[in-house]
Design an enzyme around this catalytic site. Structure first.
Site, mmCIF file in Angstrom:
data_model
loop_
_atom_site.group_PDB
_atom_site.id
_atom_site.type_symbol
_atom_site.label_atom_id
_atom_site.label_comp_id
_atom_site.label_asym_id
_atom_site.label_seq_id
_atom_site.Cartn_x
_atom_site.Cartn_y
_atom_site.Cartn_z
ATOM 1 C CG ASP A 1 -1.634 -1.336 1.363
ATOM 2 O OD1 ASP A 1 -2.403 -1.678 0.463
ATOM 3 O OD2 ASP A 1 -1.391 -2.058 2.351
ATOM 4 C CG HIS B 1 -3.376 -5.125 3.544
ATOM 5 N ND1 HIS B 1 -2.930 -4.367 2.490
ATOM 6 C CD2 HIS B 1 -3.790 -6.282 2.999
ATOM 7 C CE1 HIS B 1 -3.070 -5.030 1.365
ATOM 8 N NE2 HIS B 1 -3.600 -6.209 1.643
HETATM 9 P P1 NAI Z 1 -2.243 -18.263 -3.899
HETATM 10 O O1 NAI Z 1 -3.591 -18.854 -3.720
HETATM 11 O O2 NAI Z 1 -1.614 -18.221 -5.268
HETATM 12 O O3 NAI Z 1 -1.212 -19.043 -2.963
HETATM 13 C C1 NAI Z 1 -1.481 -19.353 -1.632
HETATM 14 C C2 NAI Z 1 -0.703 -20.621 -1.310
HETATM 15 O O4 NAI Z 1 -0.835 -20.849 0.080
HETATM 16 C C3 NAI Z 1 -1.255 -21.866 -2.012
HETATM 17 O O5 NAI Z 1 -0.176 -22.508 -2.702
HETATM 18 C C4 NAI Z 1 -1.784 -22.716 -0.868
HETATM 19 O O6 NAI Z 1 -1.595 -24.112 -1.098
HETATM 20 C C5 NAI Z 1 -0.918 -22.239 0.287
HETATM 21 N N1 NAI Z 1 -1.471 -22.510 1.614
HETATM 22 C C6 NAI Z 1 -2.764 -22.494 2.008
HETATM 23 N N2 NAI Z 1 -2.867 -22.853 3.302
HETATM 24 C C7 NAI Z 1 -1.610 -23.089 3.728
HETATM 25 C C8 NAI Z 1 -1.079 -23.524 4.962
HETATM 26 N N3 NAI Z 1 -1.862 -23.793 6.017
HETATM 27 N N4 NAI Z 1 0.254 -23.673 5.062
HETATM 28 C C9 NAI Z 1 1.061 -23.434 4.015
HETATM 29 N N5 NAI Z 1 0.610 -23.054 2.802
HETATM 30 C C10 NAI Z 1 -0.720 -22.869 2.674
HETATM 31 O O7 NAI Z 1 -2.300 -16.823 -3.253
HETATM 32 P P2 NAI Z 1 -1.293 -15.593 -3.445
HETATM 33 O O8 NAI Z 1 -1.732 -14.791 -4.607
HETATM 34 O O9 NAI Z 1 0.103 -16.100 -3.401
HETATM 35 O O10 NAI Z 1 -1.635 -14.727 -2.147
HETATM 36 C C11 NAI Z 1 -1.362 -15.218 -0.862
HETATM 37 C C12 NAI Z 1 -1.991 -14.333 0.199
HETATM 38 O O11 NAI Z 1 -1.440 -13.032 0.179
HETATM 39 C C13 NAI Z 1 -3.502 -14.141 0.060
HETATM 40 O O12 NAI Z 1 -4.075 -14.228 1.355
HETATM 41 C C14 NAI Z 1 -3.617 -12.717 -0.446
HETATM 42 O O13 NAI Z 1 -4.867 -12.154 -0.088
HETATM 43 C C15 NAI Z 1 -2.478 -12.075 0.284
HETATM 44 N N6 NAI Z 1 -2.030 -10.799 -0.268
HETATM 45 C C16 NAI Z 1 -1.642 -9.820 0.628
HETATM 46 C C17 NAI Z 1 -1.175 -8.605 0.203
HETATM 47 C C18 NAI Z 1 -0.782 -7.546 1.178
HETATM 48 O O14 NAI Z 1 -0.476 -6.433 0.732
HETATM 49 N N7 NAI Z 1 -0.728 -7.779 2.482
HETATM 50 C C19 NAI Z 1 -1.080 -8.306 -1.230
HETATM 51 C C20 NAI Z 1 -1.459 -9.390 -2.101
HETATM 52 C C21 NAI Z 1 -1.924 -10.590 -1.611
#
Ligand code: NAI
Length: 327
Positions: free
Chosen positions: A159, A187
């Site tokens: 952000d 966030h």
């Molecule tokens: P994604 O769905 O591509 O990847 C998430 C991964 O986490 C998947 O491979 C899944 O198998 C794994 N996962 C789920 N539960 C798990 C567990 N208990 N232990 C280990 N691995 C686990 O999602 P992406 O795009 O990589 O985003 C990840 C997170 O980041 C989402 O929650 C998203 O909302 C968040 N995010 C936060 C931002 C921020 O600025 N704080 C910005 C963009 C995304």
């Protein structure tokens, strides 16, 4: 002697993980002379995909990368970890109530916090990226009573970087001209990007833009940028989120530059009326490996109202996870 740093990444097979791991392994997280060991934590169905990413990491022959471990067991994955990037989370799906979302994430961040408590290195630093990031960080923190509370942080650096770039574009200056940007609060869409303390060319940014632009364009553009990326890309921010995670940990470990600050969600000490313990974004500097909240900023009524709205949302989330027995 330079010690090897063990970095654990959860959700390693996800899209942020894919953008993040190569940058950690290339030395951008900690600095170009710190060797790293990567520990990849995934859920069982995604372990194979994580193994594929590990094969590609091998194929980069990164000089600083000393080893890669992959596990679906938090106790193993966090064993001896110095840095933990908690990226994997349970996303909100259609029709999911907030309570269900918080409960599902409690089932992830509670056990991971306990594993960090029991197995991580004494100097562990935790950055939560997975949403709802601030509250997930609170859940992990409360499951890790032996780790100093201040080691649990959540990411608002994306952000912050979005705000830098929107303001620089508006004033047609390089981003390097912008200093002292702040994201306050959660966030989420309630976050407050503050131009009343940001400076461009040494002068207050808010005085260099129209009030309407600040209120009706800048704030909503920054706060809703995540949704705009999903709309355009068909997938949520990944490389920019990974980049922000790199920036956050890099500055935490190496310090922020003199004369500037950044934004990070850290446990409140009560500063600026944010209830103690709430993990809220603040203007922060990093000194000697610790975040410190920038003190003494004057907050006018416009900013006060917006900070309070976002902090109230955080307090509501905290109360909700308390009611669910997650903290
Ligand atoms: P994604 O769905 O591509 O990847 C998430 C991964 O986490 C998947 O491979 C899944 O198998 C794994 N996962 C789920 N539960 C798990 C567990 N208990 N232990 C280990 N691995 C686990 O999602 P992406 O795009 O990589 O985003 C990840 C997170 O980041 C989402 O929650 C998203 O909302 C968040 N995010 C936060 C931002 C921020 O600025 N704080 C910005 C963009 C995304």
């Amino acid at each position: 002697i330079v010690m090897t740093v063990k970095v654990t990444v959860t959700g390693a097979a996800g899209q942020i993980g894919y953008a993040l791991l190569f940058r950690i392994a290339s030395g951008q997280l900690l600095g170009a002379d710190t060797p790293v060991k990567l520990s990849l934590l995934e859920i069982p169905p995604a372990v194979k995909a994580a193994e594929g990413t590990a094969m590609e990491l091998d194929d980069c022959a990164f000089p600083l990368l000393e080893g890669i471990e992959i596990s679906d067991d938090p106790a193993k994955a966090f064993d001896g970890a110095n840095v933990a990037l908690l990226v994997g989370a349970r996303p909100r799906t259609k029709g999911m109530e907030r309570g269900d979302l918080l409960e599902a994430n409690g089932g992830i961040f509670g056990p991971q916090g306990r594993a960090i408590n029991d197995h991580a290195a004494d100097d562990i630093r935790v950055l939560v990226v997975g949403n709802p990031a601030n509250t997930n960080a609170l859940i992990a923190q409360s499951a890790a009573p032996d780790v100093p509370a201040e080691r649990f942080t959540a990411m608002t650096r994306l952000d912050h970087n979005r705000a830098l770039s929107q303001l620089a574009a508006k004033l047609r200056v390089p981003v390097t001209e912008v200093r002292k940007m702040t994201i306050w609060g959660n966030h989420s869409a309630t976050q407050y990007p503050d131009l009343f303390h940001a400076e461009v060319g040494g002068k207050i940014a808010a005085e260099q833009v129209e009030e309407e632009w600040l209120r009706d364009t800048f704030i909503p553009t920054v706060a809703k940028r995540g949704a705009a990326i999903i709309e355009a890309r068909g997938a949520s921010s990944a490389a920019s989120a990974a980049n922000a995670a790199i920036d956050h940990v890099h500055d935490w470990v190496n310090g922020t530059p003199e004369g500037d600050w950044t934004s990070a969600a850290i446990p409140s000490d009560g500063s600026y009326g944010v209830p103690e313990g709430v993990i809220s974004s603040f203007p922060v500097v990093s000194r000697n490996g610790r975040w410190e909240i920038v003190q003494g900023l004057e907050i006018d009524a416009f900013s006060r109202q917006r900070i309070d709205a976002s902090v109230n949302e955080l307090v509501e989330e905290r109360d909700a996870v308390k009611d669910l027995g997650l903290i």
